[in-house]
Scaffold this active site. Structure first.
Site, PDB file in Angstrom:
ATOM      1  N   ARG A  14       0.786  -1.404   0.157  1.00  0.00           N
ATOM      2  CA  ARG A  14      -0.027  -0.172   0.305  1.00  0.00           C
ATOM      3  C   ARG A  14       0.940   1.277   0.001  1.00  0.00           C
ATOM      4  NH1 ARG A  14      -5.217   0.908   0.011  1.00  0.00           N
ATOM      5  NH2 ARG A  14      -5.466  -1.085   0.555  1.00  0.00           N
ATOM      6  N   CYS A  45     -14.612   3.138  -2.317  1.00  0.00           N
ATOM      7  CA  CYS A  45     -13.464   3.167  -1.320  1.00  0.00           C
ATOM      8  C   CYS A  45     -13.521   3.111   0.060  1.00  0.00           C
ATOM      9  CB  CYS A  45     -12.265   4.269  -1.626  1.00  0.00           C
ATOM     10  SG  CYS A  45     -10.929   4.245  -0.864  1.00  0.00           S
ATOM     11  N   ARG A 154       0.499   7.553  -7.068  1.00  0.00           N
ATOM     12  CA  ARG A 154      -0.949   7.129  -7.550  1.00  0.00           C
ATOM     13  C   ARG A 154      -1.922   8.273  -6.950  1.00  0.00           C
ATOM     14  NH1 ARG A 154      -2.679   2.870  -5.024  1.00  0.00           N
ATOM     15  NH2 ARG A 154      -0.847   2.243  -4.171  1.00  0.00           N
ATOM     16  N   PHE A 155      -2.921   8.412  -7.523  1.00  0.00           N
ATOM     17  CA  PHE A 155      -4.001   9.449  -7.046  1.00  0.00           C
ATOM     18  C   PHE A 155      -5.139   9.007  -6.402  1.00  0.00           C
ATOM     19  CE2 PHE A 155      -2.107  10.312 -11.325  1.00  0.00           C
ATOM     20  CZ  PHE A 155      -1.445  11.516 -11.203  1.00  0.00           C
ATOM     21  N   THR A 156      -4.882   8.885  -5.098  1.00  0.00           N
ATOM     22  CA  THR A 156      -5.971   8.057  -4.237  1.00  0.00           C
ATOM     23  C   THR A 156      -6.750   9.212  -3.741  1.00  0.00           C
ATOM     24  OG1 THR A 156      -4.394   8.392  -2.144  1.00  0.00           O
ATOM     25  CG2 THR A 156      -4.160   6.332  -3.803  1.00  0.00           C
ATOM     26  N   VAL A 157      -8.128   8.501  -3.262  1.00  0.00           N
ATOM     27  CA  VAL A 157      -9.070   9.074  -2.440  1.00  0.00           C
ATOM     28  C   VAL A 157      -8.988   8.479  -0.940  1.00  0.00           C
ATOM     29  CG1 VAL A 157     -10.670   9.796  -4.136  1.00  0.00           C
ATOM     30  CG2 VAL A 157     -10.714   7.270  -3.189  1.00  0.00           C
ATOM     31  N   GLU A 172      -4.418  10.935   3.688  1.00  0.00           N
ATOM     32  CA  GLU A 172      -4.457  10.031   4.727  1.00  0.00           C
ATOM     33  C   GLU A 172      -5.836  10.099   5.357  1.00  0.00           C
ATOM     34  OE1 GLU A 172      -4.198   7.006   6.473  1.00  0.00           O
ATOM     35  OE2 GLU A 172      -2.507   7.118   5.278  1.00  0.00           O
ATOM     36  N   SER A 173      -6.444   8.965   5.098  1.00  0.00           N
ATOM     37  CA  SER A 173      -7.870   8.662   5.790  1.00  0.00           C
ATOM     38  C   SER A 173      -7.808   8.499   7.222  1.00  0.00           C
ATOM     39  CB  SER A 173      -8.622   7.476   5.252  1.00  0.00           C
ATOM     40  OG  SER A 173      -7.944   6.475   5.593  1.00  0.00           O
ATOM     41  N   TYR A 223      -7.024  -6.825   0.829  1.00  0.00           N
ATOM     42  CA  TYR A 223      -6.475  -6.595  -0.271  1.00  0.00           C
ATOM     43  C   TYR A 223      -5.004  -7.033  -0.620  1.00  0.00           C
ATOM     44  CZ  TYR A 223      -9.265  -2.167  -0.793  1.00  0.00           C
ATOM     45  OH  TYR A 223     -10.437  -1.370  -0.889  1.00  0.00           O
TER      46      TYR A 223
END
Length: 369
Positions: A14, A45, A154-157, A172-173, A223
């Site tokens: 990750r 997501c 990478r373009f993350t949500v 960062e969630s 994952y």
């Protein structure tokens, strides 16, 4: 799966989030303000779902707007739907950005026909996704490059965006939900703020300890199983996922039996039926976003099929249904169509034909059968 997601031995890795700032009255740049910050999320997501949930639970929907990317992640990354002035005016009038799920209506298709018939290029506004009213970005990558022209990951949500400075506060969630829970935005939210504390001091160490093994072995564990590129690694990882689901089941079984001995009636028990302590906490939020996806996608798509939640884990199943049916924030931010279509259409290496399974049916069972 792109090889940048895998190590040489075929195991999933990750990406570390690059942007990790906070909002605080003491922060030199990012200070609390109503309407200044914006969340960019995917309803599919689980990491972005955490932030939507916390925003809703904390009563911050009027303070932080939301844009939802299209459920289909193509080879250029997440995309927004097109915008025009009439649509922008309508969204502003109806305050759709303030909705718990950014105005998404929650039904991608006529339920009499398979959701799998929806094409990947479907562009129904507030059904397949929404737009970016701030920068009019076509892609999430546009925001990343605006924040850092040299960005090369990478373009993350999710993305927590500062509309004033046109900068990313955090992607960062785990950090974003701590910021939202911290209370720094409660004052600008006024009476709408719920004052709920998802990380009370007396439970913080227990929450952190629970989160640490749940994250590595369940949240990220599915994952690691699903994106494994060797049988040896897959079998190790999927076994590990279920060993830790067994652990959660044991915790919740003991909790249920203790509560049942203390309180009369199922409603009283369920009002205290949580993973840590006897109140809703961040531990529940972070576990929920994986468990609610487990039967619909992780069982078949990530091959986590040693059992299902609904058939093999009665106490987790009860905990899941309690959150979904008794707390609006959980139900209103969970979109099973976005979830199923995203995974089955976006991971072409895992599912090259892009077929979306019809089941399970129902997506989630009633609280009382």
């Amino acid at each position: 799966m792109s090889k940048q997601w895998a190590s040489r031995d075929g195991s999933f890795k990750r990406q570390v989030s690059k942007f990790q700032e906070i909002i605080s009255p003491d922060h030199p740049v990012f200070k609390p303000a109503k309407g200044r910050y914006w969340l960019y999320v995917s309803l599919a997501c689980p990491w972005a779902h955490r932030t939507l949930l916390t925003r809703a639970l904390k009563g911050l929907t009027s303070v932080i707007g939301v844009s939802v990317v299209h459920w289909h992640l193509d080879n250029k990354g997440w995309r927004f739907l097109p915008i025009d002035e009439a649509t922008l005016e309508m969204a502003n009038q109806k305050n759709l950005y303030k909705d718990k799920a950014g105005g998404i209506v929650g039904a991608l298709s006529d339920k009499s026909s398979p959701v799998g018939k929806v094409p990947n290029d479907s562009a129904r506004l507030f059904v397949d996704g929404t737009f970016d009213p701030n920068e009019h970005a076509q892609r999430l990558s546009d925001l990343y490059y605006k924040a850092d022209p040299e960005y090369d990951a990478r373009f993350t949500v999710p993305v927590l965006w500062d509309t004033k400075l046109k900068a990313i506060v955090s992607n960062e969630s785990a950090q974003i939900i701590r910021v939202l829970n911290s209370g720094v935005l409660d004052e600008v939210a006024g009476d709408e703020a719920t004052k709920l504390d998802l990380v009370p001091k007396e439970l913080e160490s227990q929450i952190d300890e629970f989160n640490s093994w749940v994250y590595d072995n369940i949240n990220n564990g599915v994952y690691k199983a699903g994106f494994a590129e060797s049988a040896e690694i897959y079998e190790k990882e999927v076994t590990n996922v279920f060993q830790h689901l067994d652990k959660v089941e044991g915790i919740l079984k003991q909790k249920y039996e203790t509560l049942k001995s203390k309180y009369k009636g199922l409603d009283e028990v369920l009002s205290r039926y949580f993973t840590v302590g006897e109140q809703l906490t961040e531990a529940d939020v972070r576990l929920y976003t994986t468990i609610v996806r487990f039967d619909p996608v992780y069982v078949q798509h990530f091959k986590c099929n040693l059992n299902t939640i609904r058939d093999g884990y009665p106490f987790i199943h009860l905990w899941l249904r309690n959150l979904y049916w008794n707390y609006d924030a959980f139900r209103h931010t969970t979109d099973f169509d976005h979830i199923k279509l995203h995974y089955t259409r976006s991971h072409s290496r895992i599912n090259p034909l892009g077929l979306t399974p019809l089941g399970p049916s129902p997506d989630i069972k009633p609280l009382r059968d």
